[in-house]
Write a protein that holds these residues in place. Structure first.
Motif: not given
Length: 313
Positions: A125-143
């Motif tokens: 998840l940390k690597e995804q945040a680095k690659m795509y930005g915090n907003e990417y994981l933030y939107e995942k959390l919203k779902k």
């Protein structure tokens, strides 16, 4: 069981004044439950008790870390629990005071997610945040967890990752576990919970007056100093109420008048959320502070509850 007095309520309602008055009368020491007061150098915007007030009554969990350091509910719980035990061993009364619901709950309720962890998943998840930005994981959390999504700031990547981790490992959102543990009192404490509130419009007026006083006392200068000393606006601490609004002004994104109005509005909304959170806890004895002539009168009524709770009559 350790006797523990807990004083909660919305921002600007007067928790500091009442808790100090109470502590002086019962040989108490205060443990802050405020997620912003843990940060050093952030004094005006977090409405910390003054140095004079802290000399009158010992205060803990204030100025614990610098604004660039990570801090979590788990760290708060560990540190505050130890302090409460030490206060009790000194034959003093521990008094937890603050408006951060999660911090209060971590003490008075059973709240432990430590056994649910997957370091490999967390790293992914940390690597995804680095690659795509915090907003990417933030939107995942919203779902998967819209309740936690609304509570967490998009820059708070550590909490976003933790919430996603719990969901992926258990199939349930972290807000679900927070809800069920909210009703499981911590058996280590014999807690007396006091809530301070007041008429909504009167509270809003106090909030606006407090913001005006913060500006007068040097909030803008405090934030300029923080920025000049390397504490950037993308840090979690700098996204706190009173800081992010003034930073927008300093960066030329709005006028000072607009920043102040936004701060007043956001603080009113925060107070409303605090009241919604604490109203769920039926253990809390509520006092409408605007119905008393002075803080000493409020303290007198709280003292009656203390005497009854701990058989001090």
């Amino acid at each position: 069981m350790i006797p523990l007095i807990v004083i909660v309520g919305p921002t600007a309602v007067g928790k500091t004044e009442v808790s100090i008055d109470l502590a002086l009368k019962i040989n108490g020491e205060i443990v802050s439950a405020d997620s912003m007061q843990v940060y050093k150098y952030m004094d005006i915007g977090t409405a910390k008790p003054s140095l004079q007030e802290r000399k009158r009554v010992p205060h803990f969990m204030i100025d614990v870390v610098t604004p660039d350091q990570e801090f979590s509910v788990a760290v708060y719980k560990k540190m505050a629990t130890k302090i409460i035990e030490e206060i009790y061993k000194r034959n003093h009364m521990p008094i937890v005071v603050g408006g951060t619901g999660l911090y209060v709950n971590s003490i008075v309720n059973v709240m432990d997610f430590s056994s649910t962890a997957d370091w490999k998943l967390r790293q992914q998840l940390k690597e995804q945040a680095k690659m795509y930005g915090n907003e990417y994981l933030y939107e995942k959390l919203k779902k998967v967890d819209p309740i936690t999504y609304k509570r967490i700031h998009p820059n708070d990547i550590r909490r976003i990752i933790r919430a996603l981790e719990v969901y992926k490992l258990t199939g349930k959102p972290i807000s679900y576990y927070q809800e069920i543990t909210q009703n499981r009192p911590n058996p280590e404490y014999n807690a007396l919970m006091i809530g301070l509130t007041m008429d909504r419009q009167k509270l809003y007026k106090r909030i606006e007056e407090r913001v005006d006083k913060m500006i007068k006392d040097g909030l803008i200068e405090e934030i300029k100093w923080l920025c000049d000393n390397g504490y950037k606006n993308n840090m979690i601490a700098m996204q706190g109420l009173g800081y992010k609004e003034i930073i927008r002004y300093l960066e030329g994104q709005c006028t000072l008048e607009e920043a102040i109005e936004i701060l007043k509005r956001d603080t009113r909304r925060y107070a409303k959320r605090q009241l919604t959170w604490f109203r769920k806890d039926k253990r809390i004895h509520w006092f409408y502070v605007d119905q008393f002539s002075c803080k000493e009168e409020i303290t007198k009524n709280i003292l009656e509850l203390v005497a009854e709770k701990y058989n001090l009559r």
